[in-house]
Design an enzyme around this catalytic site. Structure first.
Site, PDB file in Angstrom:
ATOM      1  N   LYS A  13       0.822  -1.553   0.074  1.00  0.00           N
ATOM      2  CA  LYS A  13      -0.339  -0.241  -0.012  1.00  0.00           C
ATOM      3  C   LYS A  13       0.909   1.523   0.014  1.00  0.00           C
ATOM      4  O   LYS A  13       0.695   2.421  -0.317  1.00  0.00           O
ATOM      5  CB  LYS A  13      -0.939  -0.090   0.846  1.00  0.00           C
ATOM      6  N   ARG A  88      -9.062   1.475   8.783  1.00  0.00           N
ATOM      7  CA  ARG A  88      -8.739  -0.755   9.600  1.00  0.00           C
ATOM      8  C   ARG A  88      -9.724  -0.711  10.090  1.00  0.00           C
ATOM      9  O   ARG A  88     -10.427  -2.089  10.155  1.00  0.00           O
ATOM     10  CB  ARG A  88      -7.502   0.013  10.006  1.00  0.00           C
ATOM     11  N   ARG A 127      11.100  -6.620   4.449  1.00  0.00           N
ATOM     12  CA  ARG A 127      10.547  -5.063   3.955  1.00  0.00           C
ATOM     13  C   ARG A 127      12.148  -4.571   4.757  1.00  0.00           C
ATOM     14  O   ARG A 127      12.683  -4.264   6.437  1.00  0.00           O
ATOM     15  CB  ARG A 127       9.646  -5.116   5.004  1.00  0.00           C
ATOM     16  N   ARG A 160      11.212  -2.741  10.663  1.00  0.00           N
ATOM     17  CA  ARG A 160      10.671  -1.930  11.403  1.00  0.00           C
ATOM     18  C   ARG A 160      10.263  -2.547  12.784  1.00  0.00           C
ATOM     19  O   ARG A 160      10.710  -4.454  12.360  1.00  0.00           O
ATOM     20  CB  ARG A 160       8.823  -1.897  11.043  1.00  0.00           C
ATOM     21  N   ARG A 171      -0.695  -8.507  13.324  1.00  0.00           N
ATOM     22  CA  ARG A 171      -1.066  -7.780  12.457  1.00  0.00           C
ATOM     23  C   ARG A 171      -2.050  -8.345  11.285  1.00  0.00           C
ATOM     24  O   ARG A 171      -2.987  -8.168  10.999  1.00  0.00           O
ATOM     25  CB  ARG A 171      -0.087  -6.955  11.362  1.00  0.00           C
TER      26      ARG A 171
HETATM   27  P1  AMP Z   1       0.861   0.637   8.930  1.00  0.00           P
HETATM   28  O1  AMP Z   1       1.998   1.643   8.372  1.00  0.00           O
HETATM   29  O2  AMP Z   1      -0.186   0.854   8.613  1.00  0.00           O
HETATM   30  O3  AMP Z   1       1.482  -1.290   8.794  1.00  0.00           O
HETATM   31  O4  AMP Z   1       0.688   1.023  10.885  1.00  0.00           O
HETATM   32  C1  AMP Z   1       1.666   0.473  11.783  1.00  0.00           C
HETATM   33  C2  AMP Z   1       0.757   0.223  12.803  1.00  0.00           C
HETATM   34  O5  AMP Z   1       0.403   1.583  12.875  1.00  0.00           O
HETATM   35  C3  AMP Z   1      -0.699  -1.119  12.792  1.00  0.00           C
HETATM   36  O6  AMP Z   1      -0.232  -2.286  13.178  1.00  0.00           O
HETATM   37  C4  AMP Z   1      -1.272  -0.197  14.168  1.00  0.00           C
HETATM   38  O7  AMP Z   1      -1.165  -0.626  15.315  1.00  0.00           O
HETATM   39  C5  AMP Z   1      -0.997   0.826  14.140  1.00  0.00           C
HETATM   40  N1  AMP Z   1      -2.206   1.660  12.992  1.00  0.00           N
HETATM   41  C6  AMP Z   1      -2.493   2.387  12.059  1.00  0.00           C
HETATM   42  N2  AMP Z   1      -2.814   3.190  11.630  1.00  0.00           N
HETATM   43  C7  AMP Z   1      -4.036   2.543  11.932  1.00  0.00           C
HETATM   44  C8  AMP Z   1      -5.951   2.667  12.594  1.00  0.00           C
HETATM   45  N3  AMP Z   1      -5.972   3.385  10.865  1.00  0.00           N
HETATM   46  N4  AMP Z   1      -6.084   2.274  13.434  1.00  0.00           N
HETATM   47  C9  AMP Z   1      -5.518   1.513  14.185  1.00  0.00           C
HETATM   48  N5  AMP Z   1      -4.522   1.624  14.196  1.00  0.00           N
HETATM   49  C10 AMP Z   1      -3.351   1.755  13.289  1.00  0.00           C
END
Ligand code: AMP
Length: 232
Positions: A13, A88, A127, A160, A171
């Protein structure tokens, strides 16, 4: 252009959202990047979110909804946005619809980046992220030009904390349980589109571009022209 990219962790994404931002001049909004910035700054929000993020759990809806409302109201989002990592949950999607409706807007297109779970696990494993400019690379499918260094800002790339296998598994579970229900939600309300996330990143990008331009009528950003953007 108001577009949502949906898809499990590792589907690409962020890579696609960054490319869409560059071509269409819209704002790439990554809630994960916004939260990581809060964590890095050591804010109250960041401290509260850090543990959940590290474990692969979702941060509470209220926190995300406030963050997104502020970001959508910012001048940078005026030309539109590509949402990456938001919504989400169903509650976040409903809040987004309400927020846009207040401004007489809707989400133009929701694109699911679809991939099977075994391939995703391998992807997340490879990654690497840039802690400075947030660019994302992958040792397998999108290697940086110089090993371990960001192509954009040359900083050293890091893994990460939530890409370790246990957090990555949580996740993926969170995606299946809390985010996948958004697919029928958007299918019923808007035009939900699908792209094969396992193709090479530039192939995925061409399919997104084809979809947005042929089926939705968008055009690459030309600063010399203005006017209303079409609705898909
Ligand atoms: P990402 O970089 O999109 O993979 O997000 C990393 C982490 O941030 C996720 O595993 C969640 O813990 C938190 N996070 C990001 N976006 C959201 C969201 N829209 N709702 C809840 N938690 C989020």
């Amino acid at each position: 252009m108001r577009v949502i990219l949906l898809g499990p962790p590792g589907a690409g994404k962020s890579t696609q959202a960054r490319a869409l931002e560059a071509l269409y001049g819209v704002s790439h909004i990554s809630t994960g990047d916004m939260l990581r910035a809060e964590v890095a700054l050591g804010t109250k929000l960041g401290r509260e979110a850090a543990v959940l993020m590290q474990d692969g759990e979702l941060v509470p809806d209220d926190t995300l909804n406030d963050m997104i409302a502020r970001r959508l109201a910012a001048p940078a989002s005026e030309r539109g946005f590509v949402l990456d990592g938001f919504p989400r949950t169903l509650a976040q999607a409903v809040m987004l619809d309400a927020l846009l409706a207040e401004a007489g807007q809707i989400v133009d297109a929701v694109i699911e980046l679809r991939a099977d779970e075994a391939a995703l696990t391998a992807r997340v494993d490879g990654r690497l992220a840039c802690p400075r400019c947030t660019a994302v690379f992958n040792t397998r499918v999108l290697p940086p030009e110089r090993v371990g260094h960001c192509d954009v800002c040359k900083s050293e790339l890091v893994r990460r904390a939530d890409d370790v296998p246990e957090a990555a598994r949580v996740r993926l579970q969170a995606y299946n349980r809390q985010t996948a229900p958004l697919l029928p939600y958007y299918a019923a309300q808007y035009r939900l589109h699908m792209a094969d996330a396992l193709a090479a990143p530039d192939v995925v990008f061409e399919s997104l571009r084809g979809l947005l331009e042929t089926r939705c009528g968008f055009a690459p950003f030309d600063p010399s022209r203005s006017g209303n953007l079409p609705v898909c």
